[in-house]
Design an enzyme around this catalytic site. Structure first.
Site, PDB file in Angstrom:
ATOM      1  N   ASN A   1      -0.115 -75.802  66.874  1.00 11.01           N
ATOM      2  CA  ASN A   1      -1.362 -76.239  66.241  1.00 11.01           C
ATOM      3  C   ASN A   1      -2.493 -75.221  66.412  1.00 11.01           C
ATOM      4  O   ASN A   1      -3.654 -75.522  66.135  1.00 11.01           O
ATOM      5  CB  ASN A   1      -1.800 -77.596  66.796  1.00 11.01           C
ATOM      6  CG  ASN A   1      -0.688 -78.612  66.733  1.00 11.01           C
ATOM      7  OD1 ASN A   1      -0.113 -78.978  67.758  1.00 11.01           O
ATOM      8  ND2 ASN A   1      -0.348 -79.034  65.516  1.00 11.01           N
TER       9      ASN A   1
ATOM     10  N   ILE B   1      -7.875 -73.875  65.655  1.00 10.93           N
ATOM     11  CA  ILE B   1      -7.208 -75.042  66.209  1.00 10.93           C
ATOM     12  C   ILE B   1      -7.091 -76.136  65.150  1.00 10.93           C
ATOM     13  O   ILE B   1      -8.064 -76.450  64.466  1.00 10.93           O
ATOM     14  CB  ILE B   1      -8.012 -75.595  67.406  1.00 10.93           C
ATOM     15  CG1 ILE B   1      -8.262 -74.477  68.423  1.00 10.93           C
ATOM     16  CG2 ILE B   1      -7.300 -76.770  68.049  1.00 10.93           C
ATOM     17  CD1 ILE B   1      -9.373 -74.788  69.394  1.00 10.93           C
ATOM     18  N   CYS B   2      -5.914 -76.703  65.037  1.00 10.68           N
ATOM     19  CA  CYS B   2      -5.727 -77.827  64.128  1.00 10.68           C
ATOM     20  C   CYS B   2      -5.885 -79.113  64.924  1.00 10.68           C
ATOM     21  O   CYS B   2      -4.945 -79.543  65.608  1.00 10.68           O
ATOM     22  CB  CYS B   2      -4.354 -77.760  63.476  1.00 10.68           C
ATOM     23  SG  CYS B   2      -4.057 -79.125  62.346  1.00 10.68           S
ATOM     24  N   LEU B   3      -7.059 -79.664  64.847  1.00 12.23           N
ATOM     25  CA  LEU B   3      -7.341 -80.876  65.617  1.00 12.23           C
ATOM     26  C   LEU B   3      -8.259 -81.749  64.765  1.00 12.23           C
ATOM     27  O   LEU B   3      -9.322 -81.300  64.334  1.00 12.23           O
ATOM     28  CB  LEU B   3      -8.019 -80.486  66.943  1.00 12.23           C
ATOM     29  CG  LEU B   3      -8.271 -81.587  67.949  1.00 12.23           C
ATOM     30  CD1 LEU B   3      -6.956 -82.216  68.409  1.00 12.23           C
ATOM     31  CD2 LEU B   3      -9.022 -81.044  69.157  1.00 12.23           C
TER      32      LEU B   3
END
Lengths: 148, 538
Positions: A78, A85-87
């Site tokens: 992620n 950041i993939c959040l």
């Protein structure tokens, strides 16, 4: 532009009651810009690593999420090669009730619990799904190489 | 007042009204007011008049200048004589310029009721020195009392009255000003921290309809749908959709009941209790269950952004328009790359162009400008017909593009035969060479020597010929004149290759510009997200 009280208070609280494994220190010349360090969570592939991140509070904060990026190279499904950041809470699931502290905690949790089904780094995610052992080994290797 | 002076210049009238509005919004409401306190600096998108209407209708908490720290008494210690003096000076300033009210960061809430009863109440309850200060402050506010009547007149005039929503205007002048139940000290006891801005507010803060958590009005009105996330707003705490708040006015019995409980709880001096109090809970008060967002007592985000949907539709239309433009450009790029390339080349590389023309014959140059016009008209007609499928908005842009092309063409009269190209790309490719052209043009030769792109060029010529029989003869004459067909073929191939480069550059640039426009509109964040969704090659 004066710094909003919220940012001042958040910073004060971050300093006064630091969260274990997380530090965030604002730049002296730009109090919206933080140097962040997150310790790799115990039991994860990142254990023992110290990951540097940058965090910026945009003008609209807290109505818009902070911008956070890993500076330390990390092998994670992620997190891409640029450290992005993939959040969800950094994007559409942001709520002004979140704080710097909760964001960093979420990132720490993301390290403990990678989510290859919602990847940002496709190759890493693919590896994570097809050959998890090898992926974790690579993550450990990278932690050793870049985060220490 | 405003009404009677119809002869006054518009300017002074409107300034008077502005002043009155100013006085109106600065009026105290439970020690708060109708003016935001500047926590958020972004240009407001909410409808402030609607917000004020809700405050006046006691559906939202008034605006307060939030306190930075929890304290039972926002005015700790008795005022010293110098403070007193300062306050008097402040009052003088206020008298002259009520605007300064908001700039004064020293006092938490400058707004004071103008009622005599309140004054007596405060006077009775406060220490001598503070009450002196209050009295002098009060005097300044009593001068604004006149403004209230003035305001009533103003209400009847038609200007800027939207400030007060129609439903609320009937009872606005009376709201809260008459007899606040609590002294300022009492009122600011047990403040609650807004979890969004981290400032402390009196207990009449708003509570979320869903999870019963506090939120100040200034933070509440910031929460809105966005173009990137047009779904109904969610509660920042429990993420339930259709975010809304409820408000308990200090005038209400319920509030007073709760206040009594607080006083009693306070006597126990339990620090844990204090913390709970500052977080907005009231001892003994059961956590209420969620209230529907359609409940009339609830104010939702959508309520205070009444025009949002219209704005969003407008935005969507714009997006569709841009999308249509993109598609058009893309198609044009794909289908016309060769022909547009030739056009570009002719425009940009005059030396090459001259060569071609010399070889092809000068007669093209001699074509009348009326033919050019004719072709332009045809091009416009076709593009109009062509664009009937997407939105109408596309047309002006399209036209301008054509005009642009055309103006270029005008600069180079020799390019006439190419003017037609951009509009009917598919035909160019799909259309098999018309027999006439095969016969008349040197297509065979060109095909022999040149690649696909040169075919396009010749096809294009064919197309032009179809449309304008005049040119057929011209071009054929040209070709006939030209006795070195092989050379022509080679030449055009070379040019086309050059042009292809140009063309690709140009078109891709165009596309880039549009894309970036679009992403800007879309919100940079999504841009980042989108761009991050594809893996980055190292």
């Amino acid at each position: 532009m004066a710094l909003p009280k919220r940012i001042i208070k958040e910073t004060e609280r971050l300093m006064a009651e630091p969260t274990p494994g997380i530090s965030a220190v604002p730049h002296e010349d730009n109090l919206r810009y933080f140097d962040v360090e997150i310790s790799g969570p115990d039991g994860s592939a990142y254990e023992g690593g110290k990951f540097k991140l940058e965090l910026f509070l945009p003008e609209e904060y807290p109505m818009s999420p902070p911008k956070v990026r890993f500076l330390t190279k990390i092998y994670h499904p992620n997190i891409d090669k640029l450290g992005r950041i993939c959040l969800d809470i950094l994007k559409d699931k942001w709520s002004p009730a979140h704080q710097i502290r909760t964001v960093l905690l979420s990132i720490q949790v993301l390290l403990s619990d990678p989510n290859p089904d919602d990847p940002l780094a496709n190759d890493v995610a693919q590896e994570w799904k097809t050959n998890k052992e090898k992926a974790i080994a690579t993550a450990k290797e990278w932690t050793e190489k870049y985060a220490k | 007042m405003g009404n009677s002076n119809t002869k006054r210049s518009e300017e002074s009238l409107s300034s008077t009204i502005r002043k009155k509005n100013k006085e109106f919004v600065d009026r105290p409401i439970n020690y708060g007011c109708l003016v935001t306190q500047g926590i958020y600096t972004a240009k407001p998108e909410y409808d402030i008049d609607v917000v004020r209407g809700f405050i006046l209708k006691k559906k939202l908490s008034p605006f307060y200048k939030g306190m930075e720290s929890y304290s039972d008494n926002p005015f700790p210690g008795a005022l010293t004589s110098s403070d007193n003096l300062k306050n008097t000076v402040l009052d003088e300033t206020l008298k002259q310029n009520p605007d300064s009210l908001n700039d004064n960061s020293e006092s938490v809430n400058n707004s004071e009721s103008d009622s005599q009863t309140l004054r007596k109440k405060i006077y009775r309850r406060s220490t001598a020195s503070t009450s002196d200060a209050r009295r002098s402050r009060h005097n300044s506010f009593s001068s604004m009392k006149g403004g209230k009547n003035v305001l009533n007149n103003g209400n009847r005039s038609d200007n800027e009255d939207s400030l007060i929503s129609p439903t609320s205007s009937s009872h606005t002048p009376k709201v809260d000003a008459e007899h606040p139940i609590y002294s300022k000290e009492e009122f600011f006891k047990f403040p609650i921290e807004c979890p969004i801005c981290f400032l402390y507010y009196p207990r009449n803060i708003n509570y979320t309809r869903c999870c019963d958590q506090p939120i100040c009005t200034e933070c509440f009105i910031q929460i809105k749908r966005t173009f990137s996330n047009p779904e109904p707003t969610c509660c920042p705490y429990c993420v339930q959709p259709n975010f809304g708040v409820t408000y308990l006015s200090p005038d209400s019995e319920e509030y007073q009941k709760q206040y009594e409980i607080l006083i009693k709880a306070k006597e126990q001096h339990n620090p844990e209790y204090e913390k709970l109090l500052s977080q907005g809970s009231t001892p003994g008060k059961k956590r209420r269950s969620s209230i529907s967002h359609t409940d009339p007592h609830i104010v939702t985000s959508d309520d205070i952004y009444p025009g949002w949907m219209l704005k969003y539709e407008q935005y969507q239309r714009e997006q569709r328009r841009l999308e249509a433009m993109r598609v058009r450009n893309f198609n044009a790029q794909v289908n016309n790359s060769a022909t547009v390339a030739l056009l570009d080349a002719l425009l940009q590389i005059p030396t090459n162009e001259n060569n071609i023309l010399n070889r092809n014959g000068n007669s093209i140059r001699t074509l009348g400008s009326d033919l050019e016009e004719l072709m332009l008209l045809e091009a416009i007609r076709r593009s109009l017909a062509d664009s009937s499928s997407p939105t109408e908005d596309v047309e002006p842009v399209n036209l301008s593009v054509i005009e642009e092309n055309n103006s270029n063409v005008n600069d180079n009269t020799s390019n006439i035969s190419i003017t037609n190209e951009p509009e009917e790309p598919t035909e160019n490719i799909i259309d098999p060479d018309s027999p006439v052209n095969i016969n008349n043009n040197d297509n065979n030769i060109v095909n022999d020597t040149a690649n696909d792109t040169s075919n396009d060029v010749t096809n294009d010529n064919a197309n032009t010929d179809d449309d304008n029989p005049n040119t057929i003869t011209d071009i054929t004459t040209n070709d006939n004149d030209n006795n070195t067909p092989e050379e022509t073929g080679n030449n055009s191939e070379k040019v086309i290759i050059n042009n292809n480069n140009n063309n690709n550059n140009d078109n891709s640039n165009d596309n880039n510009i549009e894309l970036s426009d679009n992403t800007i509109n879309d919100n940079i964040e999504t841009n980042i997200i989108n761009s991050t969704s594809t893996p980055v090659d190292s």
